[in-house]
Every structure is written in structure tokens, then in C-alpha cells.
Design a protein around this motif. Structure first.
Motif, short mmCIF file in Angstrom:
data_model
loop_
_atom_site.label_atom_id
_atom_site.label_comp_id
_atom_site.label_asym_id
_atom_site.label_seq_id
_atom_site.Cartn_x
_atom_site.Cartn_y
_atom_site.Cartn_z
N THR A 256 20.74 7.94 -8.81
CA THR A 256 19.50 7.48 -9.55
C THR A 256 19.80 6.39 -10.36
O THR A 256 21.01 6.07 -10.61
CB THR A 256 19.30 8.66 -10.54
N MET A 257 18.80 5.91 -10.24
CA MET A 257 18.59 4.23 -10.80
C MET A 257 19.21 4.57 -12.38
O MET A 257 19.76 3.94 -12.75
CB MET A 257 17.25 3.65 -10.85
N ALA A 258 18.71 5.59 -12.82
CA ALA A 258 19.05 5.77 -14.22
C ALA A 258 20.44 6.22 -14.50
O ALA A 258 21.09 5.38 -15.57
CB ALA A 258 18.31 7.20 -14.93
N GLU B 172 22.30 2.63 -13.89
CA GLU B 172 22.13 1.83 -15.17
C GLU B 172 23.29 2.47 -16.16
O GLU B 172 23.81 1.39 -16.92
CB GLU B 172 20.74 1.83 -15.74
N THR C 282 20.02 -2.26 -4.76
CA THR C 282 19.42 -1.28 -4.97
C THR C 282 18.43 -0.88 -4.09
O THR C 282 18.21 -1.75 -3.10
CB THR C 282 18.56 -1.74 -6.55
N ARG D 107 10.65 -1.34 -6.75
CA ARG D 107 12.15 -0.51 -7.06
C ARG D 107 11.56 1.13 -7.03
O ARG D 107 10.51 1.46 -7.25
CB ARG D 107 12.35 -0.78 -8.57
N THR D 108 12.77 1.55 -6.44
CA THR D 108 12.49 3.19 -6.28
C THR D 108 13.41 3.72 -7.57
O THR D 108 14.02 2.85 -8.22
CB THR D 108 12.93 3.68 -4.99
N ASP D 109 13.51 5.17 -7.39
CA ASP D 109 14.40 5.76 -8.56
C ASP D 109 15.80 5.73 -8.25
O ASP D 109 16.63 6.23 -8.60
CB ASP D 109 14.05 6.98 -8.88
N LEU D 110 16.23 4.83 -7.02
CA LEU D 110 17.72 5.00 -6.26
C LEU D 110 18.22 3.62 -6.15
O LEU D 110 17.71 2.60 -6.12
CB LEU D 110 17.36 5.47 -4.79
#
Ligand code: ATP
Ligand code: ZN
Ligand code: MG
Length: 302
Positions: free
Chosen positions: A62-64, A67, A81, A111-114
Motif C-alpha cells: 500500500t502507498m500508505a 510512506e 510507484t 497515483r494509485t494506492d499502490l
């Protein structure tokens, strides 16, 4: 032709790897994959009794969580990303128009969530954190993931997409350090069993920029990272085929992994570069697996 190119070309000629036209992105042959499978089976047996569970991750996270890992602070140059087309009909017309006229059609990508996973153990930490405090004595997880690093190279051992098999120890400082020391020793035994000339040395990660130089020096000074080095494409600059890392409580704090006593967890991991170890075997024992030393074949194929 330099030595690196020639080893890569030999691998292409034999159909062990297949070129894609982009450096560091290769298809693997069945024979190559069989070696990887055998090596993984062998390594999984060694850690069997000590492992609490196993996980295999997809090549993205996940992007979260990406990060939270701090990767963009430390290694922005290596990150990838996932972006995708999220437009309407009009946007699609623009995209096709750009493609047809040779303009950059990716500008409209969103951007996606990945993000692509840069290190195999990152997706584990948020999963552990969500479970609440660790059991007494912590956990040891066996995992595998595809990883992405934007480091295109003619060196076949430096791929952009490759797999890491890891064992990760999550517990207190003593447990993490003891785990790392155990695997440094076992790593050498594994290399001996595979008849690969290897040695362990202290190392640092390629932290970005000017501040990164200091981070790398401090990592070395604290002996947080060691590598198992094997000559693959160069004997002066041997390649890291395994790494042994102690992250202190950095990940425990970043993701909020608590120990049974409530303190942040300390983590350590041993990473096996599956493609690199396989390439080292081809390099040292030849491109014909049938001709590899009997002892090496016995280790892998039983
Ligand atoms: P290097 O110093 O060669 O860049 P690294 O320090 O980036 O290696 P780690 O981040 O510790 O390596 O990754 C764990 C393992 O993954 C390494 O020991 C190696 O075997 C493998 N690995 C790392 N980068 C690559 C790559 N670009 N291609 C193939 N395998 C890799
Ligand atoms: Zn790791
Ligand atoms: Mg690297």
C-alpha cells in the motif's frame, strides 16, 4: 566486451535468462526457476523449527505503508510507484492522441494506492502491528516477495525486479541481534554447502544525497548491516547475495509494533537474493546444471 556484458550475454545465449530490451528486466527459464525453488526449499528446512508462520507477498504494497517505511526519505532514487489512467472519455482521446503522435501519454496518469515493494519485509510490519502486542518471545516469519528497485544495469546480478526470501525476527533487542548473528553463521554454512566462495562484511545501504553519506557511515559504524559477498561479475567488487540487517526499533516505532511488555519491537531480517544466489551458482559451477558438483546437486536436489 566487458566481463559483465559477456556473462549476461552467455545467460541469454543459453536461454537461462531472456532479454526484454530493458536492463534489469528479464524472463527466467524453467531451469533457473527450478534452482530458485530448490534453494528456497533448502533454506526453509534450515529455519523450519523456529518459524512461527510463513507469508508470500505480491510485488506491490500500500502507498500508505510505503510512506511509513521512510523509503522516499532514504532511497528516493530506487523507488517505483504505481500510476494508472483514471480519466473519462475525453481523457482517453487525449491519451490515444499523445500515443499516436509520440508525445508522453503518461502525464495524465494518476497515483494509485499502490507502490512497488522495495524490500521484502516491509509489508510484514503493518500486518503484525494490526494484530496488537506480540506474544511473549516475539515472532519469526518466513517470507518471500518480488522487489522493485530502479537501478537498471548491464550487471545481471543487479535487476530491477527480483525476489528476496527472508526470515524476519520481531522481538526485543537481544532476540533480534542473536537471530542476526545466527543467520550470519548459517549463511556461511549455506554458501559452503553450495561450494560458493563467500565472505561476510559490514555494509551500508545506498542512502540518497549528502545527508545520506552520513546515514551510511553511521549504519556502518553501528554495524547494523552485513552482507554475504560472492564474486559474480567481478572479483574486485563481489556481489551481496545475502544481507543480515538489524533495524533496532525503527520499524517497531514507525508502524507501532508493540512487544508483550508494551515496548516497541526490535526487528532483524536475513534476506536471500534468490536471483543472485542462482546466478552465483551458474557463474561458479557452469551453465550446465548437470555438470555442477555432485555435492552441490545433492544439497539442492537431495
Ligand atoms: P547492493 O549493495 O548490491 O545494492 P543491497 O544492499 O541493496 O545490495 P539489500 O537491500 O540488503 O541489498 O537486499 C537484500 C538482498 O536482495 C541482497 O543481499 C541481494 O541478494 C538482493 N538484491 C538487492 N538488490 C538487488 C538487485 N538489484 N537485483 C537482484 N538482487 C538484489
Ligand atoms: Zn528485510
Ligand atoms: Mg542496492
Amino acid at each position: 566486451m566487458d566481463a559483465q556484458t559477456s556473462f549476461l550475454d552467455k545467460l541469454f545465449d543459453r536461454g537461462i535468462l531472456h532479454s526484454s530490451g530493458v536492463d534489469g528486466l528479464y524472463a527466467r527459464s524453467g531451469a533457473f526457476e527450478d534452482v530458485i525453488r530448490r534453494f528456497e526449499d533448502y533454506v526453509l528446512k534450515i529455519g523450519e523449527g523456529e518459524t512461527s508462520e510463513a507469508m508470500v507477498f505480491p510485488p506491490g504494497m500500500t502507498m500508505a505503508d510505503f510512506e511509513t517505511s521512510g523509503y522516499m526519505k532514504n532511497f528516493p532514487q530506487l523507488a517505483g510507484t504505481v500510476h494508472a489512467f483514471c480519466g473519462d472519455n475525453h481523457g482517453h482521446m487525449d491519451l490515444l492522441e499523445c500515443m499516436a503522435t509520440g508525445k508522453d501519454w503518461t502525464e495524465g496518469q494518476k497515483r494509485t494506492d499502490l507502490a512497488l515493494t522495495p524490500a521484502a519485509c516491509y509489508p510484514l510490519y503493518p500486518i503484525l502491528a494490526r494484530r496488537g502486542p506480540l506474544p511473549e518471545g516475539g515472532v519469526t516469519v518466513a517470507l518471500q516477495s518480488y522487489c522493485f528497485r530502479h537501478e537498471p544495469s548491464k550487471d545481471p546480478a543487479r535487476m530491477q525486479m527480483f525476489r528476496q526470501r527472508e526470515y524476519v525476527r520481531v522481538g526485543n533487542a537481544d532476540e533480534a541481534i542473536e537471530f542476526r548473528e545466527t543467520w550470519k553463521r548459517r549463511g556461511k554454512e549455506i554458501m559452503d554447502a553450495l561450494h560458493l566462495p563467500a565472505h561476510v562484511d559490514v555494509a551500508n545501504d545506498p542512502f540518497f544525497g549528502r545527508a545520506g553519506k552520513m546515514l551510511g557511515a553511521s549504519q556502518r559504524e553501528q554495524e547494523l548491516k552485513f552482507e554475504m559477498l560472492v564474486a559474480i561479475t567481478s572479483s574486485e567488487n563481489p556481489t551481496a547475495c545475502m544481507s543480515f540487517n538489524y533495524h533496532m526499533d525503527n520499524f517497531g516505532k514507525a508502524w507501532g509494533i508493540a512487544r508483550a511488555d508494551g515496548e516497541p519491537a526490535h526487528t532483524a531480517c536475513v534476506g536471500f537474493g534468490l536471483e543472485r544466489i542462482t546466478l552465483a551458482l551458474f557463474r561458479h559451477h557452469g551453465l550446465e546444471i548437470e555438470n555442477w558438483p555432485e555435492a552441490v546437486r545433492a544439497t539442492l536436489w537431495g
